[in-house]
Design a protein around this motif. Structure first.
Motif, short mmCIF file in Angstrom:
data_model
loop_
_atom_site.label_atom_id
_atom_site.label_comp_id
_atom_site.label_asym_id
_atom_site.label_seq_id
_atom_site.Cartn_x
_atom_site.Cartn_y
_atom_site.Cartn_z
N TRP A 30 -4.88 49.37 4.35
CA TRP A 30 -4.15 50.78 4.49
C TRP A 30 -4.28 51.54 3.51
O TRP A 30 -4.19 52.79 3.75
CB TRP A 30 -2.91 49.94 4.51
CG TRP A 30 -2.44 49.25 5.92
CD1 TRP A 30 -2.11 48.05 6.01
CD2 TRP A 30 -2.38 50.01 7.07
NE1 TRP A 30 -1.81 47.82 7.28
CE2 TRP A 30 -2.01 48.86 8.02
CE3 TRP A 30 -2.65 51.15 7.33
CZ2 TRP A 30 -1.81 49.16 9.27
CZ3 TRP A 30 -2.29 51.49 8.81
CH2 TRP A 30 -1.90 50.40 9.75
N GLN A 31 -4.63 51.38 2.15
CA GLN A 31 -5.16 52.26 1.17
C GLN A 31 -6.21 53.13 1.56
O GLN A 31 -6.09 54.32 1.62
CB GLN A 31 -5.15 51.48 -0.15
CG GLN A 31 -5.40 52.45 -1.25
CD GLN A 31 -5.58 51.74 -2.63
OE1 GLN A 31 -5.69 50.56 -2.81
NE2 GLN A 31 -6.03 52.60 -3.58
N VAL A 36 -8.39 58.11 3.60
CA VAL A 36 -9.20 58.94 4.49
C VAL A 36 -8.32 60.08 5.15
O VAL A 36 -8.82 61.07 5.37
CB VAL A 36 -9.74 57.86 5.61
CG1 VAL A 36 -10.39 58.64 6.64
CG2 VAL A 36 -10.79 57.06 5.02
N ARG A 37 -7.01 59.71 5.42
CA ARG A 37 -6.25 60.74 6.13
C ARG A 37 -6.03 61.96 5.09
O ARG A 37 -6.15 63.07 5.45
CB ARG A 37 -4.65 60.07 6.34
CG ARG A 37 -3.74 60.92 6.93
CD ARG A 37 -2.44 60.51 6.93
NE ARG A 37 -2.15 60.22 5.53
CZ ARG A 37 -1.27 59.58 5.18
NH1 ARG A 37 -0.47 58.86 6.00
NH2 ARG A 37 -0.88 59.35 3.93
N ASP A 38 -5.68 61.55 3.80
CA ASP A 38 -5.47 62.41 2.66
C ASP A 38 -6.82 63.53 2.38
O ASP A 38 -6.64 64.59 2.17
CB ASP A 38 -5.21 61.95 1.40
CG ASP A 38 -3.78 61.26 1.52
OD1 ASP A 38 -2.87 61.50 2.28
OD2 ASP A 38 -3.51 60.29 0.54
N VAL A 45 -7.63 72.04 4.39
CA VAL A 45 -6.92 73.16 3.53
C VAL A 45 -8.05 73.85 2.81
O VAL A 45 -7.96 75.12 2.95
CB VAL A 45 -5.78 72.44 2.46
CG1 VAL A 45 -5.60 73.74 1.56
CG2 VAL A 45 -4.79 72.11 3.25
N VAL A 46 -8.92 73.27 2.42
CA VAL A 46 -10.07 73.77 1.88
C VAL A 46 -10.93 74.89 2.72
O VAL A 46 -11.24 76.01 2.43
CB VAL A 46 -11.21 72.78 1.08
CG1 VAL A 46 -12.43 73.44 0.91
CG2 VAL A 46 -10.49 72.22 -0.01
N HIS A 47 -10.90 74.34 3.97
CA HIS A 47 -11.69 75.29 4.99
C HIS A 47 -10.73 76.11 5.86
O HIS A 47 -10.95 76.45 6.97
CB HIS A 47 -12.33 74.50 6.05
CG HIS A 47 -13.51 73.71 5.51
ND1 HIS A 47 -14.66 74.34 4.94
CD2 HIS A 47 -13.69 72.13 5.20
CE1 HIS A 47 -15.52 73.28 4.46
NE2 HIS A 47 -15.01 72.13 4.55
N ALA A 51 -3.25 72.11 8.23
CA ALA A 51 -3.65 70.52 7.80
C ALA A 51 -2.54 69.68 8.54
O ALA A 51 -2.90 68.37 8.51
CB ALA A 51 -3.07 70.51 6.29
N HIS A 52 -1.73 69.98 9.07
CA HIS A 52 -0.78 68.94 9.96
C HIS A 52 -0.61 69.44 11.26
O HIS A 52 -0.84 70.83 11.77
CB HIS A 52 0.60 69.19 9.31
CG HIS A 52 0.83 68.65 8.29
ND1 HIS A 52 0.79 67.47 7.60
CD2 HIS A 52 0.91 69.36 6.73
CE1 HIS A 52 0.92 67.40 6.33
NE2 HIS A 52 1.19 68.31 5.73
#
Length: 78
Positions: A30-31, A36-38, A45-47, A51-52
């Motif tokens: 799960w970690q 991977v999700r983060d 956001v960088v591109h 983000a949501h």
């Protein structure tokens, strides 16, 4: 060799050498999923993308296209 067999072999070797035993398989799954999700959100956001809600938006566009509810034609004037 299965994952469980490899884990048991590594645990045995660690015990013989006096080292720490490795983590059991599946402990950090799960970690990894959260990381991977983060990373995906950070990359969005960088591109300069939202983000949501990207998955739900893409699914909605796909479903609207399948139902034929895409572009609407304007009503003719009376």
């Amino acid at each position: 060799m299965s994952v469980t067999q490899q884990y048991l072999l590594d645990s045995y070797r660690a015990a013989q050498l006096g080292e720490r035993t490795p983590p059991a398989p599946g402990v950090y799954d799960w970690q990894v999923v959260r990381e991977v999700r983060d990373y995906g959100r950070f990359n969005a956001v960088v591109h300069e993308r939202p983000a949501h809600g990207r998955f739900r938006g893409a699914l909605g566009r796909l479903l609207r296209g399948l139902r034929g509810g895409g572009a609407r034609t304007p009503r003719p004037l009376p």
